[in-house]
Design a protein around this motif. Structure first.
Motif, mmCIF file in Angstrom:
data_model
loop_
_atom_site.group_PDB
_atom_site.id
_atom_site.type_symbol
_atom_site.label_atom_id
_atom_site.label_comp_id
_atom_site.label_asym_id
_atom_site.label_seq_id
_atom_site.Cartn_x
_atom_site.Cartn_y
_atom_site.Cartn_z
ATOM 1 N N ALA A 43 -41.356 3.304 79.319
ATOM 2 C CA ALA A 43 -40.481 4.453 79.042
ATOM 3 C C ALA A 43 -40.136 5.090 80.422
ATOM 4 O O ALA A 43 -39.120 5.268 80.964
ATOM 5 N N GLY A 44 -41.455 5.420 81.271
ATOM 6 C CA GLY A 44 -41.227 5.695 82.475
ATOM 7 C C GLY A 44 -40.425 4.730 83.654
ATOM 8 O O GLY A 44 -39.522 5.273 84.380
ATOM 9 N N TYR A 45 -40.776 3.554 83.368
ATOM 10 C CA TYR A 45 -40.005 2.521 84.318
ATOM 11 C C TYR A 45 -38.420 2.487 84.014
ATOM 12 O O TYR A 45 -37.639 2.446 84.761
ATOM 13 N N ASN A 46 -38.271 2.530 82.699
ATOM 14 C CA ASN A 46 -36.779 2.544 81.998
ATOM 15 C C ASN A 46 -35.987 3.705 82.744
ATOM 16 O O ASN A 46 -34.957 3.372 83.032
ATOM 17 N N ALA A 47 -36.495 4.761 82.628
ATOM 18 C CA ALA A 47 -35.869 5.928 83.171
ATOM 19 C C ALA A 47 -35.706 5.714 84.777
ATOM 20 O O ALA A 47 -34.585 6.178 85.223
ATOM 21 N N PHE A 48 -37.060 5.442 85.520
ATOM 22 C CA PHE A 48 -36.702 5.150 86.860
ATOM 23 C C PHE A 48 -35.673 4.154 87.273
ATOM 24 O O PHE A 48 -34.759 4.222 88.053
ATOM 25 N N ALA A 74 -30.103 11.442 94.770
ATOM 26 C CA ALA A 74 -31.434 11.237 95.378
ATOM 27 C C ALA A 74 -32.654 12.245 94.956
ATOM 28 O O ALA A 74 -33.680 11.511 94.849
ATOM 29 N N ARG A 75 -32.277 13.379 94.134
ATOM 30 C CA ARG A 75 -33.321 14.201 93.457
ATOM 31 C C ARG A 75 -33.925 13.524 92.396
ATOM 32 O O ARG A 75 -35.266 13.385 92.071
ATOM 33 N N ASP A 76 -33.131 12.878 91.649
ATOM 34 C CA ASP A 76 -33.245 12.193 90.235
ATOM 35 C C ASP A 76 -34.314 11.021 90.522
ATOM 36 O O ASP A 76 -35.268 10.898 89.905
ATOM 37 N N LEU A 77 -33.879 10.076 91.421
ATOM 38 C CA LEU A 77 -34.520 9.084 91.778
ATOM 39 C C LEU A 77 -36.004 9.443 92.356
ATOM 40 O O LEU A 77 -36.787 8.561 92.060
ATOM 41 N N ALA A 78 -35.925 10.499 93.190
ATOM 42 C CA ALA A 78 -37.183 10.445 93.553
ATOM 43 C C ALA A 78 -38.131 11.014 92.591
ATOM 44 O O ALA A 78 -39.439 10.669 92.561
ATOM 45 N N SER A 79 -37.599 12.022 91.836
ATOM 46 C CA SER A 79 -38.516 12.467 90.678
ATOM 47 C C SER A 79 -39.070 11.217 89.752
ATOM 48 O O SER A 79 -40.044 11.406 89.416
ATOM 49 N N ALA A 80 -37.997 10.115 89.404
ATOM 50 C CA ALA A 80 -38.455 9.356 88.574
ATOM 51 C C ALA A 80 -39.385 8.299 89.398
ATOM 52 O O ALA A 80 -40.219 7.686 88.520
ATOM 53 N N THR A 113 -41.829 9.191 91.578
ATOM 54 C CA THR A 113 -43.063 9.793 91.563
ATOM 55 C C THR A 113 -43.744 9.940 90.203
ATOM 56 O O THR A 113 -44.860 10.091 90.120
ATOM 57 N N GLN A 114 -42.980 10.095 89.314
ATOM 58 C CA GLN A 114 -43.454 9.921 87.792
ATOM 59 C C GLN A 114 -43.856 8.687 87.186
ATOM 60 O O GLN A 114 -44.274 8.752 86.188
ATOM 61 N N LEU A 115 -43.722 7.546 87.913
ATOM 62 C CA LEU A 115 -44.106 6.294 87.342
ATOM 63 C C LEU A 115 -45.893 6.143 87.193
ATOM 64 O O LEU A 115 -46.254 6.714 88.095
ATOM 65 N N SER A 155 -33.680 -0.606 76.559
ATOM 66 C CA SER A 155 -34.994 -0.889 76.534
ATOM 67 C C SER A 155 -35.065 -2.080 75.678
ATOM 68 O O SER A 155 -34.340 -2.398 74.826
ATOM 69 N N GLN A 156 -36.490 -2.904 75.883
ATOM 70 C CA GLN A 156 -36.666 -3.812 74.905
ATOM 71 C C GLN A 156 -35.582 -5.053 74.794
ATOM 72 O O GLN A 156 -35.441 -5.628 73.549
ATOM 73 N N GLY A 157 -35.126 -5.344 75.934
ATOM 74 C CA GLY A 157 -34.321 -6.655 75.908
ATOM 75 C C GLY A 157 -32.797 -6.311 75.279
ATOM 76 O O GLY A 157 -32.115 -7.372 74.889
#
Length: 659
Positions: free
Chosen positions: A275-280, A318-324, A326-328, A599-601
């Motif tokens: 889930a975190g990777y998908n958001a990232f 930039a902010r959203d990607l940096a946050s995503a 760090t949350q991986l 997600s999930q293909g």
């Protein structure tokens, strides 16, 4: 064009009835602006500011010019007449248009009607009449013919506007102010010098309008027109500041490093929490797309496009990607087993009809969809084993269900490949022009002996067919008459890392290649490696002389299709579908280039294939890769040079190469 005023109609009508002295326009006194001409201009107005014509014993006529068309300089007139004693409505029948009329020109004849009057005036006691329909006359016309009770007269006309028309300047000021403020509120940064100049122009325009609304006023129509030109010029000179990209570049670098860890994590039976990777990865794709945006040249975008990207979008991305990033979260993860699907994919990609045959349409369509679904999953960072198994089952079934049909050898035709690019001088980026040679002729490559129904393959490193043009790179392929919803053009990569487009030939269909500005980093195939003959698309049943252009359907022993996620050219495939050192990644089958992701293909028709030793980049939405011309809407395969991964976008295919 009608008069615009910020005062109410009633207030203006009252003021105009009381006072009609003021500035000079065309030698006539000018009051403040009338309200809407259809409602506010009365006989009293016309008597005070209009041109008078005596019509003998019947009375007098008065004409005012209400507005002037900007481009044609046609004047809109209001005509009033007033009968004098002893004549009243009992004596004149305006229904008799043979006896009562006016002629704006020799081809037209207008009629009169009784003007609205005080309710105390009886129906047969009325004496004031007016034109019943709008009258438009070329500026400078001195008079027109009219008749009353069968007697003809020359009706005098004003030489120009009788009163000031504030609407052009007021409209420009309102529109430009709203657009300017909207751009700033959306986060756009504007070069300070151009903003200051425009704000000063707005202030001057506002002051002139206020002066023109005074009663009396010395402002002239020419002054209003000149001020509008200055305001328009200042607005046109507004220039957005270049994007500040540094923060977004840092966030992307950190994200690339996180993606590059995927192969090493896979070796340790670890991976990012899904889930975190998908958001990232959704944030990553959005940021990559934004990073490729060109600096704006104006504060407004084309009408056919969406909202412009602003500095605020860059800062937020930039902010959203940096946050995503760090949350991986790294978790234990058993890699899914992809070898069976990978082997089946390679074997299926080699399938071609025998000479002179094609696929039965239904079985061929199912087969290609199964290939694309397998390709997507094999390039997904973390595919589910159940999805891999289901894709293998469908691909195997589709392969077995393939049915050949004999093709009519008498239907061969010559297919043309044409090359086009955005017309730099056109008002819209959607307008294209074809590349031409030194003689001014359109550059076209003919492919003779194409057999409708045959499977065609053209390699992208075949510069004879997919030509190179200085400062341009190929991006989109259009074939036939598809509106992009049928997916006629498909993009695959063989195990040697060479990409080709694939399509089923249709009767008399041609191929257009769309180019855009940019570096074309396609390279000729390595000598002695992979496919050695000149690539292209061979037509079953074609004559031998066509072999320089096309590949046989037997494919001459070549293994087309690259193992998605291939790590290097020697060993197809890679754990978790990721290339060692590769910057890209696919979020559980999410659409490449789709902000929402899946997600999930669940790719919704968008696939991703990665070349050996090459890397991902941002992916543009399919709609941004579908420029149209006025002559046809075509099937699309979108090809963007710059990064080496192929992304199939439903009706087309996008190619990206390493920067």
């Amino acid at each position: 064009m009608r008069i615009a005023s910020r005062k109410t109609t009633a207030a203006l009508a009252s003021a105009l009835a009381l006072s009609f002295t003021g500035g000079i326009v065309c030698g006539l006194p000018v009051p403040a602006a009338f309200a809407d001409p259809a409602a506010g201009v009365t006989l009293a107005d016309a008597k005070a500011t209009g041109v008078k014509t005596d019509i003998g014993e019947y009375g007098s006529m008065y004409v005012v010019a209400l507005s002037e068309a900007e481009h044609t300089h046609m004047l809109e007139l209001r005509i009033f007449g007033e009968l004098k004693m002893p004549y009243t409505a009992q004596d004149v029948d305006f229904a008799d248009t043979d006896a009562n009329w006016y002629k704006p020109n020799k081809y037209m004849k207008g009629s009169f009607e009784w003007a609205p009057t005080d309710s105390t005036v009886g129906k047969y006691d009325r004496t004031v009449f007016q034109n019943s329909l709008p009258v438009n006359i070329k500026k400078g016309t001195k008079s027109i013919r009219m008749a009353l009770k069968g007697e003809e007269f020359d009706l005098k006309l004003p030489a120009g506007l009788t009163q000031l028309d504030l609407s052009p300047l007021q409209g420009a000021l309102t529109e430009h102010r709203n657009q300017y403020e909207a751009a700033k509120s959306q986060g756009m940064k504007i070069v300070p010098e151009t903003a200051q100049t425009f704000e000063a122009a707005m202030t001057k325009a506002q002051a002139l309008l206020e002066k023109a609304e005074q009663n009396p006023t010395a402002v002239t129509q020419d002054e209003l027109a000149a001020e509008r030109i200055k305001l328009n010029e200042a607005f046109a000179d507004l220039k957005p500041a270049p994007y500040e990209r540094e923060a977004l570049a840092r966030s992307l670098a950190a994200a690339d490093a996180a993606i590059a860890r995927i192969p090493q994590l896979a070796k340790q039976k670890q991976g990012y929490e899904r889930a975190g990777y998908n958001a990232f990865y959704r944030a990553y794709l959005s940021a990559k797309e934004l990073m490729d945006s060109k600096d704006l040249t104006f504060i407004l975008g084309p009408h056919e496009g969406g909202p412009l990207k602003t500095q605020r979008d860059f800062d937020n991305a930039a902010r959203d990607l940096a946050s995503a990033t760090t949350q991986l979260s790294v978790i234990a993860m058993e890699p899914a087993k992809t070898e069976s699907l990978r082997n089946a994919f390679f074997a299926a990609l080699e399938r071609m009809p025998s000479q002179g045959h094609g696929w039965e349409p239904a079985s061929g369509t199912r087969f290609m969809k199964a290939l694309q679904a397998a390709q997507l999953l094999l390039n997904t960072a973390y595919p589910e084993q159940a999805e891999l198994d289901a894709a293998l089952t469908e691909l195997t079934a589709a392969d077995k269900a393939l049915t050949e049909v004999a093709l009519d050898q008498a239907t061969t035709y010559t297919m043309s490949i044409r090359f086009r690019h955005p017309d730099q001088g056109a008002p819209s980026a959607l307008i294209n022009a074809y590349f031409k040679d030194e003689s001014g002729s359109q550059i076209t490559v003919p492919i003779t002996g194409v057999l409708p129904g045959s499977e065609q393959r053209i390699y992208l490193d075949n510069f004879t067919l997919i030509k190179q043009f200085k400062d341009y790179k190929p991006e989109v392929f259009f074939y036939g008459s598809d509106d992009t919803s049928l997916g006629k053009v498909r993009l695959f990569t063989d195990k040697d890392g060479r990409q080709f487009i694939s399509f089923t030939a249709e009767r008399n269909a041609d191929l257009d290649v769309q180019y855009v500005l940019g570096k074309d980093d396609r390279h000729a195939p390595d000598a002695g490696g992979g496919h050695t003959e000149e690539p292209g698309a061979k037509n079953p049943g074609a004559k031998d002389e066509q072999e320089e252009h096309v590949d046989t359907q037997e494919n001459q022993g070549q293994t087309p299709g690259q193992t998605p996620g291939q790590g290097d050219s020697k060993s197809p495939g890679q754990t978790q579908g990721q290339n060692q050192g590769q910057r890209g990644g696919q979020t559980q089958g999410q659409n490449q280039g789709q902000r929402g992701g899946q997600s999930q293909g669940q790719n919704q028709g968008q696939n991703h294939v990665t070349n050996s030793d090459q890397s991902h980049s941002n992916n543009k939405k399919a709609s941004r890769n579908l420029p149209q011309t006025g002559d046809a809407a075509f099937a699309v395969a979108a090809l963007t040079a710059g990064v080496s991964s192929a992304i199939l976008l439903g009706a087309g295919a996008v190619l990206r190469r390493r920067r």
